[in-house]
Design an enzyme around this catalytic site. Structure first.
Site, mmCIF file in Angstrom:
data_model
loop_
_atom_site.group_PDB
_atom_site.id
_atom_site.type_symbol
_atom_site.label_atom_id
_atom_site.label_comp_id
_atom_site.label_asym_id
_atom_site.label_seq_id
_atom_site.Cartn_x
_atom_site.Cartn_y
_atom_site.Cartn_z
ATOM 1 N N SER A 26 -27.261 -51.630 -34.565
ATOM 2 C CA SER A 26 -26.285 -50.627 -35.436
ATOM 3 C C SER A 26 -25.801 -51.329 -36.950
ATOM 4 O O SER A 26 -25.384 -50.757 -37.612
ATOM 5 C CB SER A 26 -25.144 -50.769 -34.405
ATOM 6 O OG SER A 26 -24.689 -52.045 -34.341
ATOM 7 N N HIS A 48 -27.315 -45.016 -31.545
ATOM 8 C CA HIS A 48 -27.883 -44.575 -33.028
ATOM 9 C C HIS A 48 -29.128 -43.865 -32.865
ATOM 10 O O HIS A 48 -29.741 -43.675 -33.720
ATOM 11 C CB HIS A 48 -27.704 -45.821 -33.780
ATOM 12 C CG HIS A 48 -26.518 -46.490 -33.757
ATOM 13 N ND1 HIS A 48 -25.337 -45.814 -34.770
ATOM 14 C CD2 HIS A 48 -25.911 -47.561 -33.442
ATOM 15 C CE1 HIS A 48 -24.227 -46.538 -34.561
ATOM 16 N NE2 HIS A 48 -24.732 -47.566 -34.099
ATOM 17 N N LYS A 53 -20.886 -40.154 -31.345
ATOM 18 C CA LYS A 53 -21.480 -40.415 -32.796
ATOM 19 C C LYS A 53 -22.176 -39.162 -32.987
ATOM 20 O O LYS A 53 -21.536 -38.150 -33.447
ATOM 21 C CB LYS A 53 -22.423 -41.539 -32.784
ATOM 22 C CG LYS A 53 -21.500 -42.868 -32.801
ATOM 23 C CD LYS A 53 -22.311 -44.074 -32.602
ATOM 24 C CE LYS A 53 -21.542 -45.240 -32.870
ATOM 25 N NZ LYS A 53 -21.793 -46.556 -32.096
HETATM 26 C C1 LIG Z 1 -20.744 -47.337 -31.260
HETATM 27 C C2 LIG Z 1 -21.509 -48.287 -30.290
HETATM 28 C C3 LIG Z 1 -20.977 -48.306 -28.852
HETATM 29 C C4 LIG Z 1 -19.679 -48.052 -28.437
HETATM 30 O O1 LIG Z 1 -19.568 -46.515 -28.510
HETATM 31 P P1 LIG Z 1 -17.864 -45.993 -28.755
HETATM 32 O O2 LIG Z 1 -18.298 -44.519 -27.950
HETATM 33 O O3 LIG Z 1 -17.722 -45.915 -30.053
HETATM 34 O O4 LIG Z 1 -17.119 -46.885 -27.829
HETATM 35 C C5 LIG Z 1 -22.059 -48.819 -28.303
HETATM 36 N N1 LIG Z 1 -23.232 -49.450 -28.703
HETATM 37 C C6 LIG Z 1 -23.587 -49.248 -29.625
HETATM 38 C C7 LIG Z 1 -24.943 -49.651 -30.132
HETATM 39 C C8 LIG Z 1 -22.774 -48.611 -30.823
HETATM 40 O O5 LIG Z 1 -23.132 -48.594 -31.863
#
Ligand SMILES: *Cc1c(COP(=O)(O)O)cnc(C)c1O
Length: 399
Positions: free
Chosen positions: A188, A216, A247
């Site tokens: 990330s 991602h 996302k």
């Molecule tokens: C954003 C993210 C999460 C958390 O997800 P949310 O739905 O925002 O709580 C978990 N793992 C990774 C790799 C992320 O980038």
């Protein structure tokens, strides 16, 4: 009376001081409130800016079909649920979303939670305990780290994307112990992709479960955006497929997809499923519709993939260090924190909404702008951003 050197008060004061220092230098760009979001544009304090910090990789926020699904869900089921999933909180929509996810990820079943963060904590803590081992990439997301700590399992962190180091660690533990290997599909902060083929082989060789976080990679990797298995042509190799609904999917929540027994276990053994409220109907309906839109509009995936290659190529041609990114997350390495903050200030002054990432989120000396490119951007917008970053970098001494 609290003592003057009270450790909790000191911790709060240290952060307050840091925030004040950044604000005084006009380096504080966190928590900016947007007034409107539309495609590649965001309006902040009445000023329209180009968005380069969004996780909406396929530009699905505001999609008419998804908005309509959310509104219909409110009309049908209203705004809340009657509690936790296991008891009165499950609606028909929750089950339909889980079936949709399972079909999209080509598994038997899926379970959803109220966020991606909670999903990682819930699954890791439910699956492993004090006598087991979890093997986690050093650059894994904070929610994975917290899940490992919460599980009380023995926590082995291997060097980033280093399969020799993972094998050394796997081979040095009791062969009879429970073993779970966990990784981000796409990291990330760096945007690089895990070496899934080698990791899969090691999991087979040492009898370890494989869990991959696709926050991602969903919608981003693979010809049709189905994620990392499609990217490597390795359908079915991941035991525990985790993802977020916040996302690429423009909603909120997280999921685990896997075989029916695994999902049944999680529905009865993972504490956030049992003790925390169900997702609201509008969020569930929006997420479900978004998966269908990805299948119906594959051109969004192609555009995101085209944009990411173009953006990375142009930055590298300009001389930037973008580490090993091959995805929509593009680190623009600045070096010191001050350089990253100043790069952000100069970019923001030219209407680019982009944010700096500094220690402890990334190692010291690797402070960066973290620029996200999406399917919403036009080539002209990407060109403009690269020009702004290049001008700023020359001023600050990054280039
Ligand atoms: C954003 C993210 C999460 C958390 O997800 P949310 O739905 O925002 O709580 C978990 N793992 C990774 C790799 C992320 O980038």
């Amino acid at each position: 009376m609290r003592r003057i050197d009270d450790p909790i008060a000191r911790r709060i004061q240290a952060m307050t001081g840091r925030e004040k220092f950044l604000k005084e230098n006009q380096w504080y760009y966190y928590l900016m409130a947007s007034d409107a979001l539309h495609g590649s544009k965001v309006t902040v304090n009445g000023r329209e800016m180009l968005m380069f910090a969004s996780y909406s990789y396929l530009d699905l926020i505001g999609h008419p079909r998804i908005n309509a699904a959310a509104k219909a869900a409110i009309d049908e089921f209203s705004t809340g649920t009657h509690g936790v999933r296991l008891l009165a909180g499950t609606t028909r929509l929750h089950l339909e979303l889980e079936e949709t996810i399972a079909r999209f990820k080509k598994t038997d079943a899926a379970v959803t939670y109220s966020s991606g963060f909670v999903t990682n904590m819930a699954a890791i803590a439910a699956l492993t305990g004090r006598h087991d081992f979890v093997f986690s990439d050093r650059l894994n997301h904070a929610s994975i780290v917290d899940g490992c700590l919460l599980s009380m399992a023995k926590f082995e962190r291997f060097k980033h994307n280093d399969m020799d180091d993972l094998e050394r660690k796997l081979s040095s533990v009791d062969p009879a112990a429970g073993k779970l290997v966990i990784t981000d599909a796409v990291f990330s902060m760096d945007g690089d992709i895990i070496n899934l083929p080698a990791m899969y082989d090691l999991c087979r060789k040492y009898g370890a479960w494989l869990m991959v976080d696709e926050a991602h990679s969903l919608g981003v990797l693979g010809k049709t955006g189905h994620g990392i298995e499609e990217h490597f042509g390795m359908e079915g190799c991941i035991d525990i497929k985790m993802g977020t609904l916040s996302k690429t999917i423009p909603s909120v929540g997280g999921y685990i997809a896997g075989d029916a027994e695994l999902i049944g276990y999680l529905k009865h053994a993972s504490r956030p499923f049992i003790f925390s409220a169900a997702l609201p109907p509008a969020a569930v309906a929006a997420a479900k519709e978004a998966f269908h839109v990805i299948e119906d509009e594959p051109e969004r995936v192609h555009k995101a993939q085209h944009n990411m290659r173009y953006f990375i190529d142009r930055l590298q041609a300009a001389g930037f260090n973008t580490l090993n990114t091959e995805t929509c997350i593009v680190p623009i390495i600045c070096g010191s924190e001050e350089k990253a903050w100043e790069m952000a200030r100069l970019s923001q002054a030219e209407d680019i909404f982009v944010l700096p990432v500094v220690s402890p989120a990334v190692p010291e000396g690797l402070s960066r702008l973290r620029a996200n490119v999406t399917a919403a951007h036009s080539i002209d917008e990407i060109d403009y951003a690269v020009d702004v970053f290049t001008r700023a970098a020359k001023k600050v001494g990054v280039l």
